[in-house]
Scaffold this active site. Structure first.
Site, PDB file in Angstrom:
ATOM      1  N   HIS A 230      -3.342 -28.882 -16.592  1.00 34.35           N
ATOM      2  CA  HIS A 230      -1.975 -29.386 -16.386  1.00 34.35           C
ATOM      3  C   HIS A 230      -1.642 -30.709 -17.098  1.00 34.35           C
ATOM      4  O   HIS A 230      -1.369 -31.730 -16.450  1.00 34.35           O
ATOM      5  CB  HIS A 230      -1.621 -29.477 -14.897  1.00 34.35           C
ATOM      6  N   ASP A 303      -0.837 -23.322 -12.190  1.00 38.93           N
ATOM      7  CA  ASP A 303      -1.198 -24.235 -11.097  1.00 38.93           C
ATOM      8  C   ASP A 303      -0.488 -23.824  -9.798  1.00 38.93           C
ATOM      9  O   ASP A 303      -0.046 -24.668  -9.012  1.00 38.93           O
ATOM     10  CB  ASP A 303      -0.909 -25.696 -11.449  1.00 38.93           C
TER      11      ASP A 303
HETATM   12  C1  NCD Z   1      -3.360 -28.456  -6.268  1.00 40.39           C
HETATM   13  C2  NCD Z   1      -3.663 -27.846  -4.912  1.00 40.39           C
HETATM   14  O1  NCD Z   1      -2.787 -27.852  -4.055  1.00 40.39           O
HETATM   15  O2  NCD Z   1      -4.761 -27.322  -4.710  1.00 40.39           O
HETATM   16  N1  NCD Z   1      -2.244 -29.328  -6.131  1.00 40.39           N
HETATM   17  C3  NCD Z   1      -1.451 -29.792  -7.097  1.00 40.39           C
HETATM   18  O3  NCD Z   1      -0.584 -30.614  -6.809  1.00 40.39           O
HETATM   19  N2  NCD Z   1      -1.522 -29.374  -8.345  1.00 40.39           N
HETATM   20  C4  NCD Z   1      -4.569 -29.122  -6.828  1.00 40.39           C
HETATM   21  C5  NCD Z   1      -4.453 -29.405  -8.307  1.00 40.39           C
HETATM   22  O4  NCD Z   1      -4.186 -28.486  -9.117  1.00 40.39           O
HETATM   23  O5  NCD Z   1      -4.691 -30.536  -8.705  1.00 40.39           O
HETATM   24 ZN    ZN Z   2      -5.305 -30.256 -10.679  1.00 37.80          ZN
END
Ligand code: NCD
Ligand code: ZN
EC number: 3.5.2.3
Length: 433
Positions: A230, A303
């Site tokens: 990301h 993600d």
């Molecule tokens: C992800 C999660 O909820 O597991 N959360 C996020 O904000 N992206 C963890 C991550 O991808 O860092």
């Molecule tokens: Zn992450």
């Protein structure tokens, strides 16, 4: 079982053709294939692409089955056009042993809607202190090939160096959640004028960029590959570009939400917009779009991060970070990349299927649309729009940032090894096939 897709344009180009799927493969491509006793799918006005591959999905099983399961997440993936997803290791228990990774793989195969490849943890318990037994996970039934402490950064440079060396010898890949924790203590939003005005503690770009730069150098010295999860800032784009120019084996993904949204969304204090890394500024989103178009950023990853209502419908700083992404990914890519002319449909196949399959080393995904290739495919209707309603999504959780937004293009069918896994908005489970 055979399926005949009639009158469809491959990669959205050329004249429409018929595509026959049999025994898990593309058997024939031609015009007027009039095969009887076949399930027929009308592809008129639609586009055929290789099935999408997501390097970054959170399916929450084991441990938080109240928010998503391998079954519900697989349905969301199939409806989003995915034929393979990588399920992150931050489950409970953590996927830091072959017992857990093999369980996730088997459960995914039982559900049968999408290949669920478990991601193994880099360190025991994601604690960043001691390397997990990557070799055992790689040698297990799941054949784990991607390792990440995602949700946490492998912040200790010595541990990261050893992880890269170990991964290199195993022929597997480390995906880094780039966040220097000493710079993000208490942070809930992008550090900038918006967070300052709203009184939200800021996550500076440098927290991401300093780890990207460090890991590029560590990968160089280890002769290893590293993948950046990301990517969210214009500076990360510049660093990845620099590292690639040096011949360093670095790849990077960007999420649909970082391409479309920015921190102006925080004005409402609605915690649906809380995510790690945080939504940045419009100029960052613009740099990410251009980097995805010109190949500096290799691929899209969702993600997809389901969270329970009580963890999202609360004070911004108390909410968990993360947002849903599987069922809306294609539409966001069409809106941010295809409609402005930054990518054509061939490019969509590249960033959502071919490149992620290559990065993860999947040899049965992201393949050409050609006779003899595995029939992992997605059929897309480009000329319609739809309105996102969380309640209508297959995910158990409702935390989509796109609620009530009208988005372009939709997946109409997904095929996994020639079997229909989603059609007209319904996931098609094994019992119905
Ligand atoms: C992800 C999660 O909820 O597991 N959360 C996020 O904000 N992206 C963890 C991550 O991808 O860092
Ligand atoms: Zn992450």
């Amino acid at each position: 079982m055979t399926v005949l897709i009639k009158n469809v344009r491959l990669y959205g180009a050329g004249d429409p053709v018929d595509v026959l799927l049999a025994d898990g493969e593309i058997r024939e491509i031609g015009t007027d294939l009039g095969i009887v006793d076949t399930e027929t799918v009308d592809g008129t006005g639609q586009i055929l692409l290789p099935g999408f591959v997501d390097l970054h999905t959170h399916l929450r099983e084991p441990g938080r089955e109240d928010t998503e399961t391998i079954e519900s997440g697989s349905a969301a993936a199939a409806l989003g056009g995915f034929t393979a997803v990588f399920a992150m290791a931050n489950t409970s228990p953590v996927a830091d042993t072959a017992v857990v990774t093999d369980h996730v793989w088997r459960r995914g195969q039982e559900v049968g809607l999408v290949d669920v490849h478990p991601v193994g943890a880099v360190t025991v318990g994601l604690a960043g202190k001691q390397l997990a037994e990557m070799g055992t996970m790689a040698a297990g039934e799941a054949g784990v090939r991607l390792f990440s402490d995602d949700g946490h950064c492998v912040y200790d440079p010595l541990i990261m160096r050893r992880a890269l060396e170990y991964a290199n010898s195993l022929g597997v890949l480390i995906a880094q959640h780039a966040e220097e924790p000493r710079l993000t203590g208490g942070a809930v939003a992008h550090e900038g004028p918006t967070a300052a005005r709203l009184g939200l503690a800021g996550w500076p770009r440098a927290a991401e960029e300093s780890i990207v730069a460090r890991d590029a150098l560590l990968a160089r010295d280890a002769g290893a590959r590293v993948h950046i999860c990301h990517a969210s800032t214009a500076g990360t784009v510049e660093l990845v570009k620099w590292a690639k120019g040096q011949g360093i084996s670095i790849t990077a993904e960007v999420t649909p939400h970082h391409l479309l949204l920015d921190d102006s969304r925080l004005e409402t204090y609605d915690a649906v917009n809380r995510v790690n890394p945080p939504l940045r500024e419009a100029a960052d989103a613009d740099a990410l779009r251009r980097a995805l178009a010109d190949g500096v950023i290799d691929c899209v990853a969702t993600d997809h991060a389901p969270h329970a209502e009580q963890d999202k419908c609360c004070e911004f700083a108390a909410a968990r970070p993360g947002m849903l992404g599987l069922e809306t990914a294609l539409s966001i890519i069409v809106q941010t990349m295809v409609e402005p002319g930054l990518l054509d449909w061939r490019g969509v196949a590249r960033v959502m299927s071919e490149n992620p399959a290559r990065i993860a080393g999947l040899d049965d995904q992201g393949r050409p649309l050609a006779v003899g290739e595995p029939a992992n495919l997605v059929l897309v209707e480009p000329d319609i729009s739809w309105t996102v309603r969380a309640k209508e999504l297959a995910s158990i959780s409702d935390n989509t940032p796109y609620e009530a937004m009208t988005l372009p293009a939709r997946v109409t069918a997904t095929f996994l090894r020639g079997r229909v896994t989603a059609r007209d908005g319904k996931a098609v489970g094994k019992e119905r096939r």
